[in-house]
Scaffold this motif. Sequence first.
Motif, PDB file in Angstrom:
ATOM      1  N   THR A 182      76.269   5.256   5.181  1.00  0.00           N
ATOM      2  CA  THR A 182      76.661   6.634   4.892  1.00  0.00           C
ATOM      3  C   THR A 182      76.543   7.502   6.132  1.00  0.00           C
ATOM      4  OG1 THR A 182      75.871   6.370   2.621  1.00  0.00           O
ATOM      5  CG2 THR A 182      76.225   8.613   3.406  1.00  0.00           C
ATOM      6  N   GLY A 183      75.464   7.313   6.896  1.00  0.00           N
ATOM      7  CA  GLY A 183      75.270   8.129   8.098  1.00  0.00           C
ATOM      8  C   GLY A 183      76.353   7.904   9.129  1.00  0.00           C
ATOM      9  N   LEU A 184      76.760   6.648   9.314  1.00  0.00           N
ATOM     10  CA  LEU A 184      77.838   6.358  10.250  1.00  0.00           C
ATOM     11  C   LEU A 184      79.146   7.009   9.808  1.00  0.00           C
ATOM     12  CD1 LEU A 184      77.219   2.617  11.169  1.00  0.00           C
ATOM     13  CD2 LEU A 184      77.371   4.513  12.772  1.00  0.00           C
ATOM     14  N   ALA A 185      79.459   6.876   8.520  1.00  0.00           N
ATOM     15  CA  ALA A 185      80.697   7.458   8.007  1.00  0.00           C
ATOM     16  C   ALA A 185      80.672   8.972   8.131  1.00  0.00           C
ATOM     17  CB  ALA A 185      80.893   7.045   6.543  1.00  0.00           C
ATOM     18  N   VAL A 216      88.369  14.069  17.167  1.00  0.00           N
ATOM     19  CA  VAL A 216      88.801  12.737  17.585  1.00  0.00           C
ATOM     20  C   VAL A 216      88.226  12.364  18.941  1.00  0.00           C
ATOM     21  CG1 VAL A 216      90.798  11.386  18.282  1.00  0.00           C
ATOM     22  CG2 VAL A 216      90.890  12.755  16.195  1.00  0.00           C
ATOM     23  N   SER A 217      88.256  13.299  19.873  1.00  0.00           N
ATOM     24  CA  SER A 217      87.814  12.980  21.227  1.00  0.00           C
ATOM     25  C   SER A 217      86.306  12.893  21.358  1.00  0.00           C
ATOM     26  CB  SER A 217      88.329  14.044  22.206  1.00  0.00           C
ATOM     27  OG  SER A 217      87.796  15.318  21.868  1.00  0.00           O
ATOM     28  N   MET A 218      85.561  13.295  20.303  1.00  0.00           N
ATOM     29  CA  MET A 218      84.106  13.338  20.385  1.00  0.00           C
ATOM     30  C   MET A 218      83.422  12.290  19.505  1.00  0.00           C
ATOM     31  SD  MET A 218      83.014  15.661  22.465  1.00  0.00           S
ATOM     32  CE  MET A 218      84.003  16.674  23.552  1.00  0.00           C
ATOM     33  N   LYS A 219      84.200  11.451  18.844  1.00  0.00           N
ATOM     34  CA  LYS A 219      83.586  10.468  17.956  1.00  0.00           C
ATOM     35  C   LYS A 219      82.666   9.524  18.732  1.00  0.00           C
ATOM     36  CE  LYS A 219      87.353  10.643  14.599  1.00  0.00           C
ATOM     37  NZ  LYS A 219      86.617  11.460  13.628  1.00  0.00           N
ATOM     38  N   SER A 220      83.029   9.217  19.948  1.00  0.00           N
ATOM     39  CA  SER A 220      82.202   8.323  20.759  1.00  0.00           C
ATOM     40  C   SER A 220      80.844   8.943  21.056  1.00  0.00           C
ATOM     41  CB  SER A 220      82.915   7.998  22.065  1.00  0.00           C
ATOM     42  OG  SER A 220      83.131   9.168  22.812  1.00  0.00           O
ATOM     43  N   VAL A 221      80.813  10.253  21.257  1.00  0.00           N
ATOM     44  CA  VAL A 221      79.556  10.931  21.572  1.00  0.00           C
ATOM     45  C   VAL A 221      78.592  10.821  20.397  1.00  0.00           C
ATOM     46  CG1 VAL A 221      78.497  13.123  22.226  1.00  0.00           C
ATOM     47  CG2 VAL A 221      80.749  12.514  23.120  1.00  0.00           C
ATOM     48  N   LEU A 222      79.127  11.019  19.184  1.00  0.00           N
ATOM     49  CA  LEU A 222      78.265  10.916  18.011  1.00  0.00           C
ATOM     50  C   LEU A 222      77.770   9.493  17.804  1.00  0.00           C
ATOM     51  CD1 LEU A 222      79.655  13.277  15.236  1.00  0.00           C
ATOM     52  CD2 LEU A 222      77.625  13.503  16.647  1.00  0.00           C
ATOM     53  N   GLN A 223      78.581   8.496  18.129  1.00  0.00           N
ATOM     54  CA  GLN A 223      78.114   7.123  18.001  1.00  0.00           C
ATOM     55  C   GLN A 223      77.003   6.838  19.013  1.00  0.00           C
ATOM     56  OE1 GLN A 223      79.092   5.714  15.246  1.00  0.00           O
ATOM     57  NE2 GLN A 223      80.267   7.606  15.121  1.00  0.00           N
ATOM     58  N   ALA A 224      77.113   7.423  20.198  1.00  0.00           N
ATOM     59  CA  ALA A 224      76.023   7.298  21.174  1.00  0.00           C
ATOM     60  C   ALA A 224      74.756   7.928  20.621  1.00  0.00           C
ATOM     61  CB  ALA A 224      76.419   7.964  22.489  1.00  0.00           C
ATOM     62  N   GLY A 225      74.902   9.118  20.024  1.00  0.00           N
ATOM     63  CA  GLY A 225      73.750   9.782  19.422  1.00  0.00           C
ATOM     64  C   GLY A 225      73.145   8.973  18.297  1.00  0.00           C
ATOM     65  N   TRP A 226      73.993   8.332  17.490  1.00  0.00           N
ATOM     66  CA  TRP A 226      73.497   7.510  16.381  1.00  0.00           C
ATOM     67  C   TRP A 226      72.683   6.329  16.896  1.00  0.00           C
ATOM     68  CZ3 TRP A 226      73.259   7.997  11.213  1.00  0.00           C
ATOM     69  CH2 TRP A 226      72.966   6.862  10.474  1.00  0.00           C
ATOM     70  N   LEU A 227      73.186   5.638  17.914  1.00  0.00           N
ATOM     71  CA  LEU A 227      72.455   4.505  18.470  1.00  0.00           C
ATOM     72  C   LEU A 227      71.118   4.943  19.068  1.00  0.00           C
ATOM     73  CD1 LEU A 227      75.261   2.455  20.246  1.00  0.00           C
ATOM     74  CD2 LEU A 227      74.043   1.851  18.165  1.00  0.00           C
TER      75      LEU A 227
END
Length: 725
Positions: free
Chosen positions: A624-627, A635-646
Motif C-alpha cells: 500500500t505504501g509503495l502504491a 511523473v518526473s518525481m516518482k523516482s525521488v519518492l522511491q529513493a525516499g521509500w528505500l
Amino acid sequence: MNAFQKNKSKETLFTFIPAGDDPPRGDFSSRKKSPKLCGTNYPLSIAFIVVNEFCERFSYYGMKAVLTLYFLNFLHWDENLSTTMYHAFSGLCYFTPVLGALIADTWLGKFKTIIYLSIVYVIGHVIKSVGAIPTVGNQVIHVVLSMLGLALIAFGTGGIKPCVAAFGGDQFEEEHAKERSKFFSVFYLAINAGSLISTFVTPVLRGDVKCFGGDCYALAFGVPAALMVIALVVFIAGSGMYKKTPPRGNILLEVCQCIAFAIRNRLKNRSKQIPKREHWLDWASEKYSKQLINEIKMVTRVLFLFIPLPMFWALFDQQGSRWTLQATRMNADFGGIVFQPDQMQFVNPLLILIFIPIFDFGLYPLINMCRFNFTPIRKMATGMILAGLAFAAAAIVEVKVNETTMPLPVPKESFIQVVNLANDSIQVKIQGQDLFQQPIGAFQDPAEYSKLMLNGAQQNFVFDLQSPGSVSTFYHTVQEKSVYSLIVYKSEGNLSSHLIADMETKPAKGLSAVRFINALDQDVNVTIGKEQIISVNKNYGVSDYTTLERGKYNVQCKAEAKEFTLSLGLLDFGASYTIVITNTSSNTIEARKIEDILANDVHIAWQLPQYVLISAGEVMFSITGLAFSYSQAPVSMKSVLQAGWLLTVAFGNVIVLIVAQAAPLEQWAEFVLFACLLFAVCIIFSIMGYYYISVDPEDLTEEEEKKEMPSNGNVISLAPQKTKL
C-alpha cells in the motif's frame, strides 16, 4: 492495482528515472524490435531478465538467511554484536540504491550498471564464501574477508536494485502497456520464488551438510555465489535482444541541488530586506523553474509523511536476526522432520504469496462492501498495528522459552546443585548459607540450581555432609558467576565429594550436550556419535562436555575386557545432561541420566502467529505504501519518492543496531519496547495522515499550482481528486 503497486518492501520495482517515467520513445524507434515470445507481445528478452532476478534474489536471501548464525557460531560474536552487524549490512543494502541510480542515470546507463555491479556482487560472494572456510587463515582473516565480502555484496545488490525491474519495463513497446504491467507481476513472483526457495534450502546446506568438522557455512554461502554467477551469465546471454537507453541525467541529483540552493540562498539573504516568500523552496526560483519547485513541494509533503515509517522496518527486518536467534532455543521437531532455526524465515515469503490474492480479492472487497473507507493511510496504520502485535506475540514466546534457560549469575553470585550418588539420603549444609534444607535422596534427580552468595570474586566454603552413620566435612573453592554440581558419593564407607563446573548456558544451535561420570572402580572408554571415544577415569572421574545433534543414542562402553551397550534415550534440543555410569546388582553396568539444563520444550511452531501477523502487516503496509507514494508524485518525481521509500528501510535497520548496542535489555523486554515504539509511531503517523490531503498530480497544471499552492506548501482546493486520508 497495477504491477508497480504489487511490490513488497524488500524490492523496488522502480528506477530513479528523470524527467518522466518512460524512456524517450525516439530511443526505441530507431532500433530493431526484439523477438517475441511465441504468439505474444512479450519480448523474448524479458525471459532473461526474469531468470536473472530469480537467481539474484535466491543469491541474496539465501546468503542473508544464514548470516546471523554465521556471526554467532562461526565468528563467535555475541547475540547483540551479531544482530548489529546483520542490520548494519541490511541498512547498507538500502542506502546503496541511491548510488546505483546515480551511476545508471548519469554515467553508465541501466544495462552497463547491472553488468558491472553484478561482477562486484559476484566477487563479494566469492570472498564471503572463502572467508567461511575454517582452514583459510585465522579469526582476523575470517572477519576481514567477511566484512569485505558483505560490503561488496551490499554495493552490488543495492546498486542494481533500482535498475533491473525498470530495465525489464524498457523492453516493451509503448502500445504494449498491458503486457508490461503483467511482466511486473511475473517479476514480483520471481522475487518471492527466489526468496522462498533460498530461505528454505540454504539453512539445510548449512546445518545438514557437514564440512571441516562442523556446519558447512562455506557451502551455504557458495551456492548463492554460484546462483549469482548464473544470474550474470543469463543476463549477458540476452544482451543482443535488449533495448538499451542511454543515461539522461538524474532527477534525484537535480532535486538535491535545488533544495541545497534554496537553503543556501535563504541563509545568504536572511539579513537583507527582501520580501518574505510563500515557501522556503521558493528561494530556489532564481536558478530553477517554477514547475520543478512546485513538483519538489509536492514530493516533500509525502517525504514528510515518510518520517515515522522506519520504525516498521526496524521490527520487520528482525525476522532474520532476533527471531532466528529465538528459534535456536526452541523445539524444531515436526514429527521426525527437524527444521533448522534459520529455515523459519521462509514462512514470510510463503505467506506473502498467499496473502496478496486473499487481500486483493477477498479482504479488501469485503471491507468495501461494508462501506468502510479503508484508505491507504488506514491500511498502512493497520499494518503497523499488526507488526506491533507480532512483536507482542514474540515477547510472550520469549518468556516461555526463557523458562528452560539457565539464569545468568551476577558478580558475587554462583549457582550450585547436589548430585547424590551415595546409597543413602544425605543432608548437605554449607556454612554461612541457607541452602538444601531437605534431605536429598540417593540417585534422585537434583532440584533446580540454588543461588550461592560469595563475599568476593572467589570464596572457600565448608561443606558438611551427613548420612546415616557417616559425617564428613569438605572445603571447596567457588568462583563467582559460575555454575557447579556437588557430586557426593561413598568412598570406603565414608561420604566424599567433588565440586565440578557445569555448563552455564544452553548448547548453541539447538544441540544437546552430554558428559559422563564414571562411578566404577575401573577406567572406561565410551564411544558415542560418529566413532567419538571419550575416556573417563575411574572412581567418579568426569569427562568434558560433548555436543551432539538431537536424537536417541546408544553408546558402547568398554570397561577392561568387557563391552556394554548403554541406552541414553533422547538427547533433546538445547539440553545439558550428566550420564552416571554405575554398577547394577546383576554385575552389569547402566547409565543414569540427569538433565542439568532443561530441553527446549517450546515448539518452534509457536513462532507461526508472529510470522502471520508481520506478513499480513507487510502486505498492508509495504504494498500500500509503495502504491500510495507512487500515486502522489508527479511523473518526473516518482523516482525521488522511491529513493525516499528505500531509505526508510535503511533507517529502520539503523534503529535496530542502535537499540541493540545502546540499550541492552532482556530479549522479551526488547520485543515489548519495539512493539510499544511502533504503536506510538502508528498514532503519530495516523495524525499526520489525517491532515494529509491526497491529490492526483496528473491533473495539476502549472497555472493551477500557482493559484492553489498556499504559503505552507499544501494543496488545499483541487477537488474532486483530493480526499482526506
